[in-house]
Write a protein that holds these residues in place. Structure first.
Motif, PDB file in Angstrom:
ATOM      1  N   ASP A  57       4.868  -0.545   0.770  1.00 34.03           N
ATOM      2  CA  ASP A  57       5.156  -0.632   2.204  1.00 34.03           C
ATOM      3  C   ASP A  57       6.104  -1.792   2.534  1.00 34.03           C
ATOM      4  OD1 ASP A  57       3.708   1.625   2.699  1.00 34.03           O
ATOM      5  OD2 ASP A  57       2.256   0.682   4.036  1.00 34.03           O
ATOM      6  N   ARG A  61       8.226   3.923   7.839  1.00 34.67           N
ATOM      7  CA  ARG A  61       8.744   5.268   7.563  1.00 34.67           C
ATOM      8  C   ARG A  61       9.624   5.838   8.674  1.00 34.67           C
ATOM      9  NH1 ARG A  61       5.590   9.515   9.815  1.00 34.67           N
ATOM     10  NH2 ARG A  61       3.751   8.765  10.925  1.00 34.67           N
ATOM     11  N   LEU A  67      14.813  -0.344   5.988  1.00 35.54           N
ATOM     12  CA  LEU A  67      15.363  -0.147   4.652  1.00 35.54           C
ATOM     13  C   LEU A  67      16.418  -1.211   4.357  1.00 35.54           C
ATOM     14  CD1 LEU A  67      15.844   3.731   4.711  1.00 35.54           C
ATOM     15  CD2 LEU A  67      14.198   2.511   3.289  1.00 35.54           C
ATOM     16  N   TYR A  85       8.138  -2.449  -8.477  1.00 38.37           N
ATOM     17  CA  TYR A  85       7.950  -1.922  -7.123  1.00 38.37           C
ATOM     18  C   TYR A  85       7.058  -0.686  -7.187  1.00 38.37           C
ATOM     19  CZ  TYR A  85       9.771  -0.623  -2.392  1.00 38.37           C
ATOM     20  OH  TYR A  85       9.929  -0.312  -1.049  1.00 38.37           O
ATOM     21  N   MET A  87       4.705   2.229  -4.977  1.00 41.67           N
ATOM     22  CA  MET A  87       4.834   2.935  -3.707  1.00 41.67           C
ATOM     23  C   MET A  87       3.657   2.667  -2.772  1.00 41.67           C
ATOM     24  SD  MET A  87       7.666   4.652  -4.251  1.00 41.67           S
ATOM     25  CE  MET A  87       8.087   3.192  -5.202  1.00 41.67           C
ATOM     26  N   GLU A  91       6.626   4.504   1.763  1.00 41.80           N
ATOM     27  CA  GLU A  91       7.644   4.984   0.824  1.00 41.80           C
ATOM     28  C   GLU A  91       7.387   6.426   0.432  1.00 41.80           C
ATOM     29  OE1 GLU A  91       7.770   0.489   0.185  1.00 41.80           O
ATOM     30  OE2 GLU A  91       6.158   1.949   0.346  1.00 41.80           O
ATOM     31  N   LYS A  95      10.155   9.540   1.249  1.00 43.31           N
ATOM     32  CA  LYS A  95      10.892  10.274   0.228  1.00 43.31           C
ATOM     33  C   LYS A  95      10.492  11.755   0.165  1.00 43.31           C
ATOM     34  CE  LYS A  95       7.993   9.242  -3.822  1.00 43.31           C
ATOM     35  NZ  LYS A  95       7.985   8.644  -5.169  1.00 43.31           N
ATOM     36  N   TYR A 105      16.318   6.864   2.445  1.00 41.14           N
ATOM     37  CA  TYR A 105      15.390   6.234   1.505  1.00 41.14           C
ATOM     38  C   TYR A 105      15.888   6.380   0.071  1.00 41.14           C
ATOM     39  CZ  TYR A 105      11.575   5.106  -1.489  1.00 41.14           C
ATOM     40  OH  TYR A 105      10.846   4.536  -2.506  1.00 41.14           O
ATOM     41  N   GLN A 109      16.569   3.444  -2.631  1.00 42.17           N
ATOM     42  CA  GLN A 109      15.932   3.381  -3.937  1.00 42.17           C
ATOM     43  C   GLN A 109      16.971   3.348  -5.056  1.00 42.17           C
ATOM     44  OE1 GLN A 109      13.722   6.829  -5.689  1.00 42.17           O
ATOM     45  NE2 GLN A 109      11.952   5.468  -5.520  1.00 42.17           N
TER      46      GLN A 109
END
Length: 262
Positions: A57, A61, A67, A85, A87, A91, A95, A105, A109
């Motif tokens: 987090d 979202r 981001l 990292y 999730m 996240e 995604k 996103y 990433q």
């Protein structure tokens, strides 16, 4: 300006040969501490960790601007530190194929991976830090395990289906965003478990006791602070940020430092 505190833990483990230091970030949710997050960056750089562990987090979202905030911070840190990292639910939601900001996103990433950041979605990574052999495990729970207020039980069988088994020869770190399933994490056998998600229980009564979880469970068992069982340690961060309802009572945002020693 947003403020945070540092919480430092000393964790002993017989597998450790030489002390190793970690910085742990959870639930950043786009928060900014000082211009370009310089206050947060400086504090991490002063501690000089051997690695940085992200317990999920870093973003919100439904807010794509978070981001960019996380990207700038993590790209700067990646110049000097290895970063792992795992999730969080934000996240995982972002995604998903149907999410409005999925492309944004995935670009985020991809850039972080290019900078050397290791994303762990039910994956594990072996690494040697200060002469110690670690396996960093990143648990990504299906979203049903975040349902409010009821979510399914996480069985040991499901945990092994998602993550396999820990490496008995290495020091196993489990990054598991949702602390609700702490008992299962302990049974799985990680030496060090790191979680967040509960934001310190919103209203915090003590080191370990907060009022309510993110899934509307009152006085959740593994709310905040450190917990121990059979020589294993679980640390739950109160988080560096929040979203939707930005409320914290006796519950400062926190950056966690951990020193693992023999």
């Amino acid at each position: 300006m947003e403020k945070f505190r540092t919480a430092t833990y000393e964790v002993h483990n017989p597998k450790i040969k030489k002390s190793v230091r970690f910085a742990v970030l959870a639930d950043l949710h786009g928060s900014i501490f000082g211009e370009e997050n310089n206050t947060l960056l400086k504090k991490i750089q002063e501690y000089a960790p051997d690695a940085i562990l992200l317990a999920g987090d870093m973003v919100v979202r439904m807010d794509p601007s978070t981001l960019e905030t996380a990207r700038k911070l993590l790209c700067t840190l990646a110049k000097n530190f290895p970063i792992f990292y795992a999730m969080g639910n934000h996240e995982t939601k972002m995604k998903a194929k149907e999410h409005i900001y999925r492309n944004e996103y995935l670009e985020y990433q991809a850039e972080l991976k290019q900078k050397g950041i290791c994303f762990l979605a039910n994956e594990k990574n072996k690494v040697v830090l200060a002469g110690n052999s670690f396996v960093v495990n990143g648990l990504e729970l299906p979203l049903e395990y975040y349902h409010k207020p009821f979510s399914p039980k996480l069985t040991s069988e499901k945990m092994e289906e998602l993550m396999g088994k820990p490496d008995p020869e290495a020091i196993n770190i489990l990054l598991a965003h949702n602390p609700k399933y702490g008992r299962t994490y302990f049974r799985w056998g990680a030496d060090l478990i790191l979680s967040g998600h509960y934001h310190g229980g919103v209203l915090r009564f003590s080191r370990h006791v907060g009022a309510i979880s993110s899934q509307f469970i009152p006085f959740p068992k593994y709310c905040c602070g450190d917990f121990y069982k059979n020589g294993k340690c679980m640390i739950v961060s109160a988080g560096l940020g929040e979203h939707t309802v930005p409320l914290r009572i006796h519950n400062p945002r926190e950056l966690i430092f951990i020193e693992m020693k023999p």
